[in-house]
Scaffold this active site. Sequence first.
Site, short mmCIF file in Angstrom:
data_model
loop_
_atom_site.label_atom_id
_atom_site.label_comp_id
_atom_site.label_asym_id
_atom_site.label_seq_id
_atom_site.Cartn_x
_atom_site.Cartn_y
_atom_site.Cartn_z
N GLU A 99 2.86 1.13 12.45
CA GLU A 99 2.01 2.12 12.80
C GLU A 99 2.66 3.02 14.61
OE1 GLU A 99 -2.80 -0.08 13.15
OE2 GLU A 99 -0.94 -1.27 12.03
N ILE A 156 0.89 -1.37 -0.39
CA ILE A 156 -0.13 -0.03 0.17
C ILE A 156 0.44 1.42 -0.26
CG2 ILE A 156 -1.93 -0.84 0.73
CD1 ILE A 156 -1.38 0.27 3.30
N GLY A 157 1.98 1.42 -0.64
CA GLY A 157 3.16 2.68 -0.65
C GLY A 157 4.52 2.17 0.12
#
Lengths: 334, 702
Positions: free
Chosen positions: B668, B472-473
């Site tokens: 995260e 996702i990048g």
Amino acid sequence: MRELEYVRADDAASAVALVSGEPEARFLAGGTNLVDHLKLGITAPRLLVDVSRLPLDAVEEYDAPGGTGLRIGANVRNSDLAAHPAVRASWPAVSRALLAGASGQIRHQATTAGNLLQRTRCVYFQDATTPCNKREPGTGCSAVGGYARYNAVLGASPDCVTVHPSDLAVALTALDAQVVVLGVSGERRIPMTGLHRLPGDRPDLDTVLEHGDLITAVELPPSAAARRSTYQKARDRASYAFALVSVAAGLELDGDVVRDVRIAWGGVAHRPWRATRAEDALRGQQLTEEAVLAAAELELEGATTTDQNAYKVPMIRNTTALACTRLAAGEVSR
Amino acid sequence: MTEQAAAPLQPRSMGTSTIRLDGRLKVSGAAPYAVEHPADAPPLHAWLVQSTVARGRVSALDAQQALAHPGVVSVLDHTNAPRLEDTSNGELAILQDARVGFRGQIVAVVLAETLETAREGAALVRVTYQAEEHAAELRVDNATYRPDSVNPDMDTDTDEGDVEAALAGADVVVDETYRTPYEHNSPMEPHALVATWDDAGEGTVLDLVDSTQGVHGVVSALAPMLGLEPGQVRVRAPHVGGGFGSKGEPHSHEMAAALAARTTGGRPVSLAVTRQQMFALTGYRTATISRFRLGARSDGTLLAIDHQVFEQTSAIREYAEQTASPTRMMYAAPDRRTSHRLAVLDVAVPSWMRAPGEMPGMFAHETAMDELAVACGVDPIVLRELNEPATDPETGKPFNNRRLLDCLHRGAQRFGWSGRPAGARASADGEWWVGTGVASATYPMMVQPGNSARVRSLDGGRYSVAIGAVDIGTGAWTVLTQIAADALDVDPAAIELEIGDSSLPAATVAGGSSGTSSWGGAIVAASQLFRNDHGDSPDPGVETTASAAEDPVAEEYALHSFGAVFAEARVHRYTGEVRVPRLLGVYSVGRVINPLTARSQFLGGLTMGLSAALFEESYRDARFGHIVTQDLATYHVATHADVTGVEAEWLDEEDYVATPMGSRGIGEIGIVGTSAAVANATYHATGLRVRELPLTADRFLP
Ligand SMILES: Cc1cc2nc3c(=O)[nH]c(=O)nc-3n(C[C@H](O)[C@H](O)[C@H](O)COP(=O)(O)OP(=O)(O)OC[C@H]3O[C@@H](n4cnc5c(N)ncnc54)[C@H](O)[C@@H]3O)c2cc1C
Ligand code: SF4
């Protein structure tokens, strides 16, 4: 968006004729505001008259009382105007206001006239699913009792509490610029202080212009205060945000006594707010932080606030003091 | 499926700054994103019609004008859309009945020959509603619903010892309420897909080229609802322009495109959600209200921790953010309690946003810790040293590799913490008050079950390695190639990686910082089994598919990553504007597999945390029920000018208890604690304690 007719105007007069002949016609310049509105479905003209290719893109000096003024064509791009040597030298507040606005890409595309006539950023105005007197007269004002952080503290009406978003307009208002307008009955000049309206019971009208009036130029008169002028903008992030509040100020000092001062405020009212009471209070006084705070306080008499926008009162007062004391100290360079 | 216990991997390519394998494609614009994929036939364009009431029924939907508009092909609504087999997922079960559950919900889909005509067609659909009274405001007094569990499947409440008694006996009590606003993920690439429905032949019926964080997750959510077998749905996502959790599960636009595609006789349907629509349709972080109570001895030793969370969910689908989860394991205290209560509102469905739970929860916890440090007159780092637990307070298990204090100490050294004035409002620089702040960060280590990888030998000593993972990048294309190379003991150039396709072996979501750990574990297992079965010089064409066996040793430990964030804040004395010239994160995350892409993850997380600290707020107008700051001119994210000095570093370590690569997760943790560090720095600068995000200028003006 609705299908519409698109016409490239050949000259200013025919542009005026085309738009005044069709109630649902609009001028198109850089399109950075109007095209968004077409896509969002908050305006649906039948005819777009593209004026961006008209030869209104010159910046010329003209003889004015007390020196040389500057006539800025309506199509001069915001980035070109900000970088213009004469503007930077003699009207630095204009250059600084432009550079404090939008982003590099948008400033390359945006025009002088389009900037002055950009419409409010009120979130309800931009959301066709909510009531808004400015967008659809008579439907009500959703900003009252809603998202109110950016709302006006001066000159609002129960029908509309939004503010004018332009930075450039604030600088031009402070420096006594005039707008040159071509209408069906010929050319006229409108002082910047009289171009934009307070909302009253007609918030749908941003300005005093008639339908079909084309701005062809803006004239900047020379003054000592304009030469020593600046623009101070407080905003939510360091760049690319509309003003929470902003101050355009120009100062002419005699020692530390104020000979002339110009102050206009952005982010506080439905139009750029020329702070004449504050100016009057400062003229002939020593320029100190306390004096500026007191003068701003006077201008703010009658300010109306809610929980969400009460901060604007101390913020505009302090920002005015900051701008004026920096000017006095000669700290503002180009 | 063969399960294989993965043996620890020796790093060769791992640990090197291999540049992104997809980098050239991306910077040259050649990497196709979802709706840029060439379809077999020119697609029909879909535009969504959204409800303008927050609760009620569609009483009439008049599509006459829309259908008369040249180019409009059809309008789908609840009366004519294909029926779903299962409507229990209230978010995805759109166009099945007249009910409206939130403002902005999809009530019709317009299909047209061009994007512009679809958009105009949607504007011409006349919808009338029978509106009902709605509730859309989160307050403490309406957050009374106790969910059975909180995301992903944690206990709703915990209670150990006697918190009230401990608080009553404490020398010092911090008792404050902290708030975080609604926030939207806003990835660069909006949610978008091309859907094709072709039930003429065998095999794939529904084909999606989607922008998603998990291709298999889309299959397993959509297939049963549409009455299809999983094997009849194929989802591809070779390149995805960010997700931040919002593409972790399918949202209603994916169902809209699937339903629409079913009606077009095989013609593809292209649907791109607009930025404005994303504020209603593709997930967001709930606002949170944390009542935090810390009881301590006068020296700062914690006796009690009490964290009561009030937040919201949607009436049409439950999502309970695990805001108090880090409070359960962060610091030692004998008496401790956490709880989550929800307001069930007629609003869009909240979902994952980078570090759900940890991000808002640690803002509250770490600001409260700073208040305790001030109240006790101890340095914030000393306070954390004092309260370092011997074992995990939540499970009682030993921590594996808990290096919070190492992160704090290394950060303090690099940031220059030692000369810091103890008192607030002690430093000024011209027109600015200047202060510094610190906060801890943590994120759980997760490996998801349900991953397998396929290794196949090719000609010339090359290998195909396949798993349905998604980049996702983040750099998954690159990092998984490195892992595969090390696992097969070959050069990365010998690996042909295949990802982003649900026809490849099953993979779990690129989320929960678990992607690389989960996919990488499967790749290692399959590679090692492949070498076992086929040796070092295999014939071309032989293959092995395997998944990693669960590691019983890992079960014995509490596995978490840790970090420390340091911020310098400057608050303008005249305007209240806040700037953060310096931000530093130091992390303990196991082995860093690729320093280049890892640094981007940390810097991105720190930047997003900075952005949340200073700017981000989705304003819900409860009268209407929707977010009114619904574009990126009004929902402010940090610009370049706001991000001037962000740095990240990590401890040199490996954690083979966590994964055979020695790595934990990194996606995260960068956002965790960051907004608390910034808030603590603004307190230190000004002496004003702001307990609500974002820290906008108005909060620092008298
Ligand atoms: C994300 C974003 C951020 C921004 N931030 C800022 C900011 O911080 N500060 C700021 O000041 N501005 C900001 N702007 C607004 C920007 O400055 C304006 O959009 C721009 O100046 C408009 O100029 P234009 O030439 O593109 O006008 P257009 O969009 O072409 O036209 C705007 C209006 O002016 C009318 N018009 C244009 N030319 C004439 C004319 N000659 N005579 C009569 N009527 C005319 C049009 O009919 C239309 O109603 C921002 C815009 C965006 C999109
Ligand atoms: S403040 Fe003005 S622009 Fe905003 S909703 Fe009210 S009437 Fe419309």
